[in-house]
Design a protein around this motif. Sequence first.
Motif, PDB file in Angstrom:
ATOM      1  N   UNK A  96      -6.335 -86.825  21.942  1.00  0.00           N
ATOM      2  CA  UNK A  96      -6.923 -85.512  21.750  1.00  0.00           C
ATOM      3  C   UNK A  96      -8.256 -85.639  21.026  1.00  0.00           C
ATOM      4  N   UNK A  97      -9.233 -84.868  21.469  1.00  0.00           N
ATOM      5  CA  UNK A  97     -10.561 -84.934  20.854  1.00  0.00           C
ATOM      6  C   UNK A  97     -11.188 -83.549  20.842  1.00  0.00           C
ATOM      7  N   UNK A  98     -11.745 -83.175  19.697  1.00  0.00           N
ATOM      8  CA  UNK A  98     -12.440 -81.900  19.589  1.00  0.00           C
ATOM      9  C   UNK A  98     -13.856 -82.037  20.145  1.00  0.00           C
ATOM     10  N   UNK A  99     -14.292 -81.045  20.901  1.00  0.00           N
ATOM     11  CA  UNK A  99     -15.626 -81.081  21.484  1.00  0.00           C
ATOM     12  C   UNK A  99     -16.195 -79.669  21.502  1.00  0.00           C
ATOM     13  N   UNK A 100     -17.381 -79.532  22.071  1.00  0.00           N
ATOM     14  CA  UNK A 100     -17.999 -78.219  22.228  1.00  0.00           C
ATOM     15  C   UNK A 100     -18.119 -77.885  23.707  1.00  0.00           C
ATOM     16  N   UNK A 101     -18.029 -76.583  23.998  1.00  0.00           N
ATOM     17  CA  UNK A 101     -18.444 -76.058  25.293  1.00  0.00           C
ATOM     18  C   UNK A 101     -19.519 -75.018  24.986  1.00  0.00           C
ATOM     19  N   UNK A 102     -20.666 -75.138  25.634  1.00  0.00           N
ATOM     20  CA  UNK A 102     -21.830 -74.322  25.305  1.00  0.00           C
ATOM     21  C   UNK A 102     -22.027 -73.192  26.315  1.00  0.00           C
ATOM     22  N   UNK A 103     -22.394 -72.002  25.806  1.00  0.00           N
ATOM     23  CA  UNK A 103     -22.596 -70.833  26.656  1.00  0.00           C
ATOM     24  C   UNK A 103     -23.932 -70.171  26.332  1.00  0.00           C
ATOM     25  N   UNK A 104     -24.486 -69.516  27.336  1.00  0.00           N
ATOM     26  CA  UNK A 104     -25.692 -68.714  27.150  1.00  0.00           C
ATOM     27  C   UNK A 104     -25.657 -67.542  28.126  1.00  0.00           C
ATOM     28  N   UNK A 105     -25.595 -66.324  27.592  1.00  0.00           N
ATOM     29  CA  UNK A 105     -25.615 -65.117  28.419  1.00  0.00           C
ATOM     30  C   UNK A 105     -27.055 -64.636  28.588  1.00  0.00           C
ATOM     31  N   UNK A 106     -27.381 -64.181  29.796  1.00  0.00           N
ATOM     32  CA  UNK A 106     -28.748 -63.735  30.078  1.00  0.00           C
ATOM     33  C   UNK A 106     -29.048 -62.394  29.420  1.00  0.00           C
ATOM     34  N   UNK A 107     -28.011 -61.602  29.090  1.00  0.00           N
ATOM     35  CA  UNK A 107     -28.198 -60.341  28.367  1.00  0.00           C
ATOM     36  C   UNK A 107     -28.288 -60.680  26.884  1.00  0.00           C
ATOM     37  N   UNK A 108     -29.454 -60.478  26.308  1.00  0.00           N
ATOM     38  CA  UNK A 108     -29.726 -60.991  24.966  1.00  0.00           C
ATOM     39  C   UNK A 108     -28.764 -60.480  23.905  1.00  0.00           C
ATOM     40  N   UNK A 109     -28.498 -59.163  23.919  1.00  0.00           N
ATOM     41  CA  UNK A 109     -27.647 -58.635  22.852  1.00  0.00           C
ATOM     42  C   UNK A 109     -26.219 -59.140  22.974  1.00  0.00           C
ATOM     43  N   UNK A 110     -25.773 -59.367  24.221  1.00  0.00           N
ATOM     44  CA  UNK A 110     -24.440 -59.944  24.437  1.00  0.00           C
ATOM     45  C   UNK A 110     -24.410 -61.378  23.909  1.00  0.00           C
ATOM     46  N   UNK A 111     -25.469 -62.129  24.199  1.00  0.00           N
ATOM     47  CA  UNK A 111     -25.531 -63.518  23.745  1.00  0.00           C
ATOM     48  C   UNK A 111     -25.546 -63.596  22.213  1.00  0.00           C
ATOM     49  N   UNK A 112     -26.313 -62.707  21.575  1.00  0.00           N
ATOM     50  CA  UNK A 112     -26.373 -62.701  20.105  1.00  0.00           C
ATOM     51  C   UNK A 112     -25.030 -62.315  19.505  1.00  0.00           C
ATOM     52  N   UNK A 113     -24.359 -61.321  20.118  1.00  0.00           N
ATOM     53  CA  UNK A 113     -23.069 -60.891  19.610  1.00  0.00           C
ATOM     54  C   UNK A 113     -22.042 -62.023  19.722  1.00  0.00           C
ATOM     55  N   UNK A 114     -21.979 -62.682  20.870  1.00  0.00           N
ATOM     56  CA  UNK A 114     -20.995 -63.755  21.060  1.00  0.00           C
ATOM     57  C   UNK A 114     -21.346 -64.958  20.183  1.00  0.00           C
ATOM     58  N   UNK A 115     -22.630 -65.232  20.014  1.00  0.00           N
ATOM     59  CA  UNK A 115     -23.025 -66.331  19.127  1.00  0.00           C
ATOM     60  C   UNK A 115     -22.585 -66.050  17.697  1.00  0.00           C
ATOM     61  N   UNK A 116     -22.640 -64.775  17.296  1.00  0.00           N
ATOM     62  CA  UNK A 116     -22.189 -64.404  15.947  1.00  0.00           C
ATOM     63  C   UNK A 116     -20.658 -64.512  15.842  1.00  0.00           C
ATOM     64  N   UNK A 117     -19.943 -64.067  16.883  1.00  0.00           N
ATOM     65  CA  UNK A 117     -18.477 -64.134  16.877  1.00  0.00           C
ATOM     66  C   UNK A 117     -18.004 -65.584  16.784  1.00  0.00           C
ATOM     67  N   UNK A 118     -18.675 -66.485  17.525  1.00  0.00           N
ATOM     68  CA  UNK A 118     -18.257 -67.889  17.562  1.00  0.00           C
ATOM     69  C   UNK A 118     -19.063 -68.771  16.598  1.00  0.00           C
ATOM     70  N   UNK A 119     -19.696 -68.137  15.602  1.00  0.00           N
ATOM     71  CA  UNK A 119     -20.485 -68.912  14.646  1.00  0.00           C
ATOM     72  C   UNK A 119     -19.582 -69.888  13.897  1.00  0.00           C
ATOM     73  N   UNK A 120     -20.143 -70.988  13.493  1.00  0.00           N
ATOM     74  CA  UNK A 120     -19.359 -72.024  12.787  1.00  0.00           C
ATOM     75  C   UNK A 120     -19.352 -71.771  11.288  1.00  0.00           C
TER      76      UNK A 120
END
Length: 325
Positions: free
Chosen positions: A301-325
């Motif tokens: 088992x290994x921890x990794x990242x999966x990266x996302x980018x939404x083209x709708x800016x406010x959606x991308x900012x909201x999800x980036x805040x929700x999944x912030x580290x």
Amino acid sequence: MNGLTTTIYRKSKDLPELEGDIFFHSRQLFEICVQASRQRPYMVVTTDESGKVVSHMLGILRYRPIWLPPFLLIHCRVLGEGYYAESKYNRDELFGEMLGALTQKLNNRVLYMEISNLSQKMLGYKQLRHHGFYPVNWMSIHNSLHSHAPEERISEKMQKRIDNAHARGVTTEPVTTEEDFKAFSKLLRHHNILKPRRYIPDDLFFRKLMNDNYGKLFATKYHGKVIGCSAVVYSEGNAYLWYSAYRRKTYMHLHPDILTIWDTIKDAYQQGCQHIYFMDVGLPYSKNPFREFILRFGGKEQSTYRWFRFSIRWVNKLLAWIYRE
């Protein structure tokens, strides 16, 4: 970058000569996606001053019908970081160059972009952040096949279940007939019908994998009925379990999920593969039944990242805040 030219190709006839044996960024997968419906490939290629290809990356657009307007969801998936030839250029900078070109090209054409299955957790972290991607913790599992036989990594209880199922007539074999292919496709789609994130390609995609020897389709059978199936591709001496499905509830006593995964692992071992990777184990929840199931076969088992980018800016900012580290 100075001295580099970055080009995005959409047609097979325009592609330059590409090196490397990474299937997920190959001409072969590009051509399969050109032919299969609901998928469109974008090959990003960087060349130096002499015209030599120093890196390339394949992004695949996927079209999915949905019940709500606009009734079509379009997203882009990149599997791994791409191919890099020996050159004077820094690998992270090349990755950023290709990523930037692909992001700019697709920004208004897709709902979101997804980068997964990177070879190292922190690879390209700075470049991905720079281009507006945010990371989501993910799980990765692989089985080593080069140092120990698969039988040495499982419990006695698991081995007994496997032996009993085989003794009762359950077998797993490569799909070679049209009848088995139709059963494979039907089971795979039925198994994933209630999994909205799970994208299942067109039948032509799987036919090309099977007929052109880029991978194998397996059918697990009991008295002639297909009760499990899997799709595996091969790249750089490794096997990648891409898709799987089973009739687990109907044939609970035969453990079709265990037999399908086990026989797929055994086939990879017999072919001399170094590892077998499970490509989508899922989010690292404390209770993840599929992850716990796969780990029963002795994987790491290994921890990794999966990266996302939404083209709708406010959606991308909201999800980036929700999944912030």
